[in-house]
Design a protein around this motif. Structure first.
Motif, PDB file in Angstrom:
ATOM      1  N   SER A  86      19.282 -19.412  25.455  1.00  0.00           N
ATOM      2  CA  SER A  86      19.566 -18.795  24.157  1.00  0.00           C
ATOM      3  C   SER A  86      20.003 -17.346  24.342  1.00  0.00           C
ATOM      4  O   SER A  86      19.383 -16.589  25.093  1.00  0.00           O
ATOM      5  CB  SER A  86      18.320 -18.844  23.270  1.00  0.00           C
ATOM      6  N   PHE A  87      21.066 -16.965  23.651  1.00  0.00           N
ATOM      7  CA  PHE A  87      21.566 -15.595  23.776  1.00  0.00           C
ATOM      8  C   PHE A  87      20.554 -14.570  23.276  1.00  0.00           C
ATOM      9  O   PHE A  87      20.601 -13.397  23.657  1.00  0.00           O
ATOM     10  CB  PHE A  87      22.885 -15.450  23.012  1.00  0.00           C
ATOM     11  N   LEU A  88      19.613 -14.993  22.454  1.00  0.00           N
ATOM     12  CA  LEU A  88      18.621 -14.069  21.908  1.00  0.00           C
ATOM     13  C   LEU A  88      17.497 -13.765  22.893  1.00  0.00           C
ATOM     14  O   LEU A  88      16.694 -12.866  22.649  1.00  0.00           O
ATOM     15  CB  LEU A  88      18.032 -14.645  20.615  1.00  0.00           C
ATOM     16  N   THR A  89      17.443 -14.507  23.994  1.00  0.00           N
ATOM     17  CA  THR A  89      16.401 -14.253  24.993  1.00  0.00           C
ATOM     18  C   THR A  89      16.938 -13.480  26.185  1.00  0.00           C
ATOM     19  O   THR A  89      16.221 -13.274  27.162  1.00  0.00           O
ATOM     20  CB  THR A  89      15.789 -15.578  25.489  1.00  0.00           C
ATOM     21  N   SER A  90      18.194 -13.051  26.102  1.00  0.00           N
ATOM     22  CA  SER A  90      18.806 -12.332  27.214  1.00  0.00           C
ATOM     23  C   SER A  90      18.069 -11.018  27.474  1.00  0.00           C
ATOM     24  O   SER A  90      17.978 -10.152  26.606  1.00  0.00           O
ATOM     25  CB  SER A  90      20.280 -12.053  26.897  1.00  0.00           C
ATOM     26  N   SER A  91      17.511 -10.886  28.674  1.00  0.00           N
ATOM     27  CA  SER A  91      16.816  -9.657  29.109  1.00  0.00           C
ATOM     28  C   SER A  91      15.623  -9.323  28.221  1.00  0.00           C
ATOM     29  O   SER A  91      15.249  -8.153  28.095  1.00  0.00           O
ATOM     30  CB  SER A  91      17.789  -8.464  29.130  1.00  0.00           C
ATOM     31  N   ILE A  92      15.020 -10.335  27.591  1.00  0.00           N
ATOM     32  CA  ILE A  92      13.896 -10.101  26.691  1.00  0.00           C
ATOM     33  C   ILE A  92      12.637 -10.772  27.242  1.00  0.00           C
ATOM     34  O   ILE A  92      12.680 -11.912  27.699  1.00  0.00           O
ATOM     35  CB  ILE A  92      14.189 -10.663  25.280  1.00  0.00           C
ATOM     36  N   GLU A  93      11.522 -10.050  27.205  1.00  0.00           N
ATOM     37  CA  GLU A  93      10.218 -10.624  27.508  1.00  0.00           C
ATOM     38  C   GLU A  93       9.321 -10.403  26.299  1.00  0.00           C
ATOM     39  O   GLU A  93       9.275  -9.313  25.738  1.00  0.00           O
ATOM     40  CB  GLU A  93       9.602  -9.974  28.750  1.00  0.00           C
ATOM     41  N   SER A  94       8.619 -11.456  25.887  1.00  0.00           N
ATOM     42  CA  SER A  94       7.822 -11.365  24.666  1.00  0.00           C
ATOM     43  C   SER A  94       6.626 -12.305  24.762  1.00  0.00           C
ATOM     44  O   SER A  94       6.633 -13.270  25.533  1.00  0.00           O
ATOM     45  CB  SER A  94       8.682 -11.732  23.449  1.00  0.00           C
ATOM     46  N   HIS A  95       5.598 -12.002  23.971  1.00  0.00           N
ATOM     47  CA  HIS A  95       4.431 -12.877  23.894  1.00  0.00           C
ATOM     48  C   HIS A  95       4.582 -13.928  22.799  1.00  0.00           C
ATOM     49  O   HIS A  95       3.714 -14.790  22.647  1.00  0.00           O
ATOM     50  CB  HIS A  95       3.167 -12.048  23.640  1.00  0.00           C
ATOM     51  N   HIS A  96       5.671 -13.842  22.038  1.00  0.00           N
ATOM     52  CA  HIS A  96       5.889 -14.800  20.952  1.00  0.00           C
ATOM     53  C   HIS A  96       7.371 -15.166  20.897  1.00  0.00           C
ATOM     54  O   HIS A  96       8.224 -14.437  21.431  1.00  0.00           O
ATOM     55  CB  HIS A  96       5.440 -14.207  19.610  1.00  0.00           C
ATOM     56  N   PRO A  97       7.733 -16.269  20.267  1.00  0.00           N
ATOM     57  CA  PRO A  97       9.143 -16.671  20.172  1.00  0.00           C
ATOM     58  C   PRO A  97       9.990 -15.605  19.476  1.00  0.00           C
ATOM     59  O   PRO A  97       9.525 -14.948  18.540  1.00  0.00           O
ATOM     60  CB  PRO A  97       9.086 -17.958  19.345  1.00  0.00           C
ATOM     61  N   VAL A  98      11.229 -15.439  19.930  1.00  0.00           N
ATOM     62  CA  VAL A  98      12.086 -14.380  19.391  1.00  0.00           C
ATOM     63  C   VAL A  98      13.369 -14.906  18.744  1.00  0.00           C
ATOM     64  O   VAL A  98      14.130 -14.119  18.174  1.00  0.00           O
ATOM     65  CB  VAL A  98      12.469 -13.375  20.501  1.00  0.00           C
ATOM     66  N   CYS A  99      13.616 -16.213  18.812  1.00  0.00           N
ATOM     67  CA  CYS A  99      14.897 -16.747  18.327  1.00  0.00           C
ATOM     68  C   CYS A  99      14.849 -17.046  16.826  1.00  0.00           C
ATOM     69  O   CYS A  99      15.153 -18.167  16.381  1.00  0.00           O
ATOM     70  CB  CYS A  99      15.284 -17.994  19.114  1.00  0.00           C
ATOM     71  N   VAL A 100      14.462 -16.039  16.053  1.00  0.00           N
ATOM     72  CA  VAL A 100      14.299 -16.220  14.611  1.00  0.00           C
ATOM     73  C   VAL A 100      15.644 -16.523  13.947  1.00  0.00           C
ATOM     74  O   VAL A 100      15.748 -17.414  13.096  1.00  0.00           O
ATOM     75  CB  VAL A 100      13.664 -14.963  13.983  1.00  0.00           C
ATOM     76  N   TYR A 101      16.671 -15.781  14.335  1.00  0.00           N
ATOM     77  CA  TYR A 101      17.998 -16.008  13.745  1.00  0.00           C
ATOM     78  C   TYR A 101      18.492 -17.419  14.059  1.00  0.00           C
ATOM     79  O   TYR A 101      19.004 -18.120  13.181  1.00  0.00           O
ATOM     80  CB  TYR A 101      18.991 -14.975  14.271  1.00  0.00           C
ATOM     81  N   LEU A 102      18.334 -17.842  15.298  1.00  0.00           N
ATOM     82  CA  LEU A 102      18.802 -19.171  15.692  1.00  0.00           C
ATOM     83  C   LEU A 102      18.018 -20.257  14.963  1.00  0.00           C
ATOM     84  O   LEU A 102      18.583 -21.276  14.547  1.00  0.00           O
ATOM     85  CB  LEU A 102      18.671 -19.337  17.204  1.00  0.00           C
ATOM     86  N   GLY A 103      16.710 -20.033  14.783  1.00  0.00           N
ATOM     87  CA  GLY A 103      15.918 -20.983  14.005  1.00  0.00           C
ATOM     88  C   GLY A 103      16.409 -21.078  12.575  1.00  0.00           C
ATOM     89  O   GLY A 103      16.464 -22.163  11.988  1.00  0.00           O
ATOM     90  N   GLY A 104      16.796 -19.933  12.008  1.00  0.00           N
ATOM     91  CA  GLY A 104      17.358 -19.943  10.661  1.00  0.00           C
ATOM     92  C   GLY A 104      18.687 -20.676  10.612  1.00  0.00           C
ATOM     93  O   GLY A 104      18.970 -21.411   9.658  1.00  0.00           O
ATOM     94  N   PHE A 105      19.497 -20.485  11.648  1.00  0.00           N
ATOM     95  CA  PHE A 105      20.785 -21.189  11.716  1.00  0.00           C
ATOM     96  C   PHE A 105      20.567 -22.696  11.731  1.00  0.00           C
ATOM     97  O   PHE A 105      21.220 -23.440  10.989  1.00  0.00           O
ATOM     98  CB  PHE A 105      21.552 -20.751  12.960  1.00  0.00           C
ATOM     99  N   TYR A 106      19.647 -23.149  12.575  1.00  0.00           N
ATOM    100  CA  TYR A 106      19.355 -24.585  12.625  1.00  0.00           C
ATOM    101  C   TYR A 106      18.822 -25.081  11.281  1.00  0.00           C
ATOM    102  O   TYR A 106      19.175 -26.174  10.824  1.00  0.00           O
ATOM    103  CB  TYR A 106      18.339 -24.876  13.729  1.00  0.00           C
ATOM    104  N   THR A 107      17.976 -24.286  10.640  1.00  0.00           N
ATOM    105  CA  THR A 107      17.440 -24.659   9.332  1.00  0.00           C
ATOM    106  C   THR A 107      18.560 -24.865   8.318  1.00  0.00           C
ATOM    107  O   THR A 107      18.607 -25.876   7.609  1.00  0.00           O
ATOM    108  CB  THR A 107      16.473 -23.579   8.817  1.00  0.00           C
TER     109      THR A 107
END
Length: 258
Positions: free
Chosen positions: A211-232
């Motif tokens: 996912s382009f939203l995870t590029s160079s990102i480290e997190s303790h929770h999911p970050v692909c909120v925009y992509l989830g909205g797109f799929y929705t």
């Protein structure tokens, strides 16, 4: 100029450098008929014109061939264009000359799914969404809503382009997502039988790699909120019922996919 650009540019498909060469973009409008690209190439070869990049797009009964070429010193671009216009099934030719250096590997303006598009670095998008999350309350809801609107719009465009049953339009996400550079996805759709007179029970999972939203990102929770909205938005429109996508795994937190 080559020294100013540095060695890092050599060999990259985002930039084309040819010392002492004249580059030209050709946009050739044609009828969509067998052999037209071959006939165009024959003319270019006869003038020792080297094609560096090219693609053909068909729409309705017409087509468009776009090519970036190197022009030898003895070739007059106006004469070349006039000869191309005489090729069978060629309707018109537009061109633009560049001297020695070209960033583009696509024509301008850029269109995706029939609408004007622009290109941003994946890292910049991630940084932008991160700044929004840190600066505004309810930021995730805002980004999710933006994704939903985008998903609905893409679903509407796809609906106008191809008439297939909803399950196959859902599978088209496997083509759309990598096409726009967002990642690679797999759609797993299973019908669970009838839920009522006009509604069907189903299970749906969308597995997204890189996912382009995870590029160079480290997190303790999911970050692909925009992509989830797109799929929705996309799935809700295709199925004609309200559906919510929830990200349960994310590469940003170390999972193998989103």
């Amino acid at each position: 100029m080559k020294e100013e650009l540095g060695e890092k540019w050599e060999g990259r498909d985002v930039a084309l450098w040819h010392r002492g060469k004249t580059l030209a973009w050709l946009k050739i409008l044609t009828f969509d008929r067998i052999g037209v690209v071959h006939r165009i190439s024959d003319v270019l070869v006869s003038h020792d014109v080297n094609q560096r990049f090219g693609y053909f797009t068909a729409f309705d009964k017409n087509g468009k061939y776009v090519s970036l070429v190197e022009l030898p010193p003895n070739v007059d671009v106006v004469e070349l264009v006039n000869e191309l216009k005489k090729v069978d099934d060629v309707l018109d030719v537009e061109y633009e000359v560049r001297e020695g250096f070209c960033f583009q590997n696509n024509e301008f303006p850029l269109y995706i799914l029939g609408e004007r598009a622009v290109i941003f670095r994946a890292e910049m998008i991630s940084e932008l969404f991160g700044m929004i999350s840190a600066s505004f309350p309810q930021a995730e809801g805002f980004m999710n809503l933006c994704g939903m609107k985008s998903g609905v719009r893409v679903a509407q465009i796809v609906e106008g382009m191809i008439e297939v049953e909803p399950s196959k339009r859902l599978k088209l996400l496997e083509e759309i997502v990598p096409f726009v550079g967002w990642g690679r996805c797999e759609v797993v759709f299973e019908s669970n039988g009838s839920e009522g007179k006009d509604r069907e029970s189903f299970s749906l999972a969308i597995i997204t790699h890189d996912s382009f939203l995870t590029s160079s990102i480290e997190s303790h929770h999911p970050v692909c909120v925009y992509l989830g909205g797109f799929y929705t938005g996309y799935v809700s429109y295709v199925l004609g019922r309200r559906v919510y996508a929830r990200e349960t795994m994310c590469m940003a937190k170390g999972d193998p996919y989103c």
